[in-house]
Design a protein around this motif. Structure first.
Motif, PDB file in Angstrom:
ATOM      1  N   VAL A  62       0.832  -1.204   0.000  1.00 21.74           N
ATOM      2  CA  VAL A  62       0.000   0.000   0.000  1.00 21.74           C
ATOM      3  C   VAL A  62       0.865   1.252   0.000  1.00 21.74           C
ATOM      4  N   GLN A  63       1.914   1.268   0.812  1.00 28.16           N
ATOM      5  CA  GLN A  63       2.825   2.415   0.819  1.00 28.16           C
ATOM      6  C   GLN A  63       3.500   2.587  -0.543  1.00 28.16           C
ATOM      7  N   TRP A  64       3.903   1.480  -1.130  1.00 26.34           N
ATOM      8  CA  TRP A  64       4.566   1.533  -2.443  1.00 26.34           C
ATOM      9  C   TRP A  64       3.625   2.082  -3.506  1.00 26.34           C
ATOM     10  N   LEU A  65       2.377   1.631  -3.509  1.00 24.63           N
ATOM     11  CA  LEU A  65       1.406   2.127  -4.485  1.00 24.63           C
ATOM     12  C   LEU A  65       1.215   3.638  -4.350  1.00 24.63           C
ATOM     13  N   THR A  66       1.126   4.096  -3.111  1.00 25.49           N
ATOM     14  CA  THR A  66       0.974   5.536  -2.887  1.00 25.49           C
ATOM     15  C   THR A  66       2.185   6.294  -3.409  1.00 25.49           C
ATOM     16  N   GLN A  67       3.391   5.766  -3.156  1.00 27.65           N
ATOM     17  CA  GLN A  67       4.612   6.406  -3.652  1.00 27.65           C
ATOM     18  C   GLN A  67       4.599   6.500  -5.172  1.00 27.65           C
ATOM     19  N   ARG A  70       2.035   6.489  -7.192  1.00 26.42           N
ATOM     20  CA  ARG A  70       1.009   7.422  -7.655  1.00 26.42           C
ATOM     21  C   ARG A  70       1.426   8.877  -7.426  1.00 26.42           C
ATOM     22  N   VAL A  71       2.110   9.122  -6.333  1.00 25.35           N
ATOM     23  CA  VAL A  71       2.631  10.474  -6.096  1.00 25.35           C
ATOM     24  C   VAL A  71       3.651  10.834  -7.171  1.00 25.35           C
ATOM     25  N   GLU A  72       4.548   9.889  -7.503  1.00 24.96           N
ATOM     26  CA  GLU A  72       5.549  10.156  -8.535  1.00 24.96           C
ATOM     27  C   GLU A  72       4.891  10.409  -9.896  1.00 24.96           C
ATOM     28  N   LEU A  73       3.853   9.630 -10.219  1.00 22.54           N
ATOM     29  CA  LEU A  73       3.148   9.838 -11.479  1.00 22.54           C
ATOM     30  C   LEU A  73       2.469  11.200 -11.490  1.00 22.54           C
ATOM     31  N   ALA A  74       1.842  11.567 -10.374  1.00 25.12           N
ATOM     32  CA  ALA A  74       1.193  12.876 -10.287  1.00 25.12           C
ATOM     33  C   ALA A  74       2.203  14.000 -10.468  1.00 25.12           C
ATOM     34  N   ARG A  75       3.389  13.836  -9.894  1.00 24.36           N
ATOM     35  CA  ARG A  75       4.428  14.863 -10.049  1.00 24.36           C
ATOM     36  C   ARG A  75       4.814  15.023 -11.517  1.00 24.36           C
ATOM     37  N   ARG A  76       4.998  13.905 -12.199  1.00 27.57           N
ATOM     38  CA  ARG A  76       5.373  13.985 -13.615  1.00 27.57           C
ATOM     39  C   ARG A  76       4.283  14.676 -14.441  1.00 27.57           C
ATOM     40  N   SER A 114      -8.186  13.899  -2.612  1.00 27.32           N
ATOM     41  CA  SER A 114      -7.262  12.821  -2.277  1.00 27.32           C
ATOM     42  C   SER A 114      -5.855  13.139  -2.778  1.00 27.32           C
ATOM     43  N   LEU A 115      -5.761  13.644  -4.013  1.00 26.57           N
ATOM     44  CA  LEU A 115      -4.457  14.033  -4.557  1.00 26.57           C
ATOM     45  C   LEU A 115      -3.816  15.087  -3.678  1.00 26.57           C
ATOM     46  N   ARG A 116      -4.583  16.092  -3.290  1.00 25.22           N
ATOM     47  CA  ARG A 116      -4.056  17.185  -2.469  1.00 25.22           C
ATOM     48  C   ARG A 116      -3.539  16.655  -1.130  1.00 25.22           C
ATOM     49  N   GLN A 117      -4.287  15.759  -0.519  1.00 26.68           N
ATOM     50  CA  GLN A 117      -3.882  15.215   0.781  1.00 26.68           C
ATOM     51  C   GLN A 117      -2.590  14.423   0.665  1.00 26.68           C
ATOM     52  N   HIS A 118      -2.487  13.583  -0.351  1.00 26.51           N
ATOM     53  CA  HIS A 118      -1.291  12.747  -0.505  1.00 26.51           C
ATOM     54  C   HIS A 118      -0.069  13.577  -0.894  1.00 26.51           C
ATOM     55  N   LEU A 119      -0.260  14.573  -1.752  1.00 28.32           N
ATOM     56  CA  LEU A 119       0.863  15.415  -2.147  1.00 28.32           C
ATOM     57  C   LEU A 119       1.330  16.272  -0.973  1.00 28.32           C
ATOM     58  N   GLN A 120       0.385  16.737  -0.184  1.00 29.05           N
ATOM     59  CA  GLN A 120       0.744  17.528   0.994  1.00 29.05           C
ATOM     60  C   GLN A 120       1.530  16.686   1.981  1.00 29.05           C
TER      61      GLN A 120
END
Length: 332
Positions: free
Chosen positions: A268-273, A275-281, A304-310
């Protein structure tokens, strides 16, 4: 003018670590808008000693000659302290030698301070890490925490970015940290170009927990590589843990255990990481709306994006995009 990086070479240094900043920062250049080659240098890297110019011992069977004395630290925008096996009272008692303290006195307020591996002992002894999160080589983490109780030590990560003070785990994690700094300073495209030229991955999954010696996994469960590749190809869709486990024909419990052994974090942590990297790109390299970025990266909603990126980066998607698009412009 290029950003000035000054690397502090201490007796007993590891030559490999000493060369990391020169290699990573030295390769970073702007894109040539006319496509005729590489642009201007983004960093100016110099090496200095705590003494006047001259020889510095390494942990190998040779010495190096350093052409700058400690005065070079006064010119630094960023100071990097690689590891040394001859830190003496810095490692044993948590205090700077007079020579090292005098050298660090040249550092200007506001200079970005960086350590590679056990170079963190120098930053901690100088007070730069008091009350801050930091990391070091996993084998030194317990000793480091006992010696510097005011530091919040995390022994599991590859590096920690705490704004103007950054620390990395052992040896090769210095590459990860320097690439991260290039990406933070100039965006994904520049960092990826440096990574390609250095023939290293632009980002490694997990933390240094995966490198701590553990019993070898049962050979009947080889890897979780297939599941990770499968998940990376569908990050925009819902992914359940049981779905990933099925890709390896494992039970959820076994898969979770194997995954953590190999990657250093939970699935779960890896998936979040990822997705954050994809969002950054997507935020850096496209004009997609925040809503679309959230969907394409698998977060579903802008909230959800805002919370995870924050949580991961300390900024909102809008601020992140504004920062990196204005810093590096539109890049291929």
């Amino acid at each position: 003018m290029p950003h000035r990086v000054v690397v502090l070479a201490l007796d007993g240094l590891l030559p490999f670590e000493l060369g990391i900043p020169q290699r990573i920062f030295g390769l970073a250049r702007t894109a040539d808008p006319q496509g005729r080659g590489r642009g201007r240098k983004l960093y100016d890297v110099v090496t200095c000693s705590v003494r006047p110019p001259g020889p510095v011992r390494t942990d190998a069977d040779f010495t190096i000659t350093v052409e700058h004395g400690p005065e070079a630290l006064a010119t630094a925008d960023t100071v990097v302290v690689p590891a040394s096996y001859e830190l003496g009272p810095v490692h044993d008692e948590g205090r700077l030698t007079e020579e090292l303290a005098a050298a660090l006195a040249y550092v200007r307020p506001g200079t970005r301070m960086v350590s590679i591996c056990t170079g963190s002992y120098v930053l901690a002894a100088a007070g730069y890490l008091d009350g801050r999160p930091a990391t070091t080589h996993w084998s030194s983490a317990d000793h480091f925490q006992q010696l510097f109780p005011a530091v919040r030590v995390d022994p599991d990560v590859l590096f920690i970015d705490d704004g103007d003070v950054l620390t990395s785990a052992g040896v090769a994690a210095g590459i990860d940290l320097c690439l991260h700094m290039v990406r933070r300073d100039h965006g994904t495209a520049v960092a990826n170009d440096v990574a390609r030229r250095t023939v290293v991955p632009p980002h490694r999954d997990g933390g240094q927990a995966q490198y701590i010696q553990r019993p070898i996994p049962d050979t009947q469960f080889a890897t979780t590589t297939t599941a990770r590749a499968w998940a990376l190809g569908r990050l925009e869709r819902p992914i359940q843990l049981r779905d990933m486990a099925q890709q390896e024909s494992m039970s959820v419990r076994t898969f979770t255990r194997r995954f953590r052994e190999e990657v250093g974090v939970s699935p779960v942590q890896w998936l979040t990481q990822q997705r954050v990297e994809l969002a950054r790109r997507l935020l850096e390299s496209t004009d997609l709306s925040i809503d679309q970025v959230a969907r394409d990266a698998g977060f579903g909603t802008p909230t959800s994006l805002r919370q995870h990126l924050q949580t991961a980066l300390g900024v909102s998607p809008t601020v992140y995009r504004r920062t990196f698009r204005s810093t590096a412009g539109h890049r291929a």
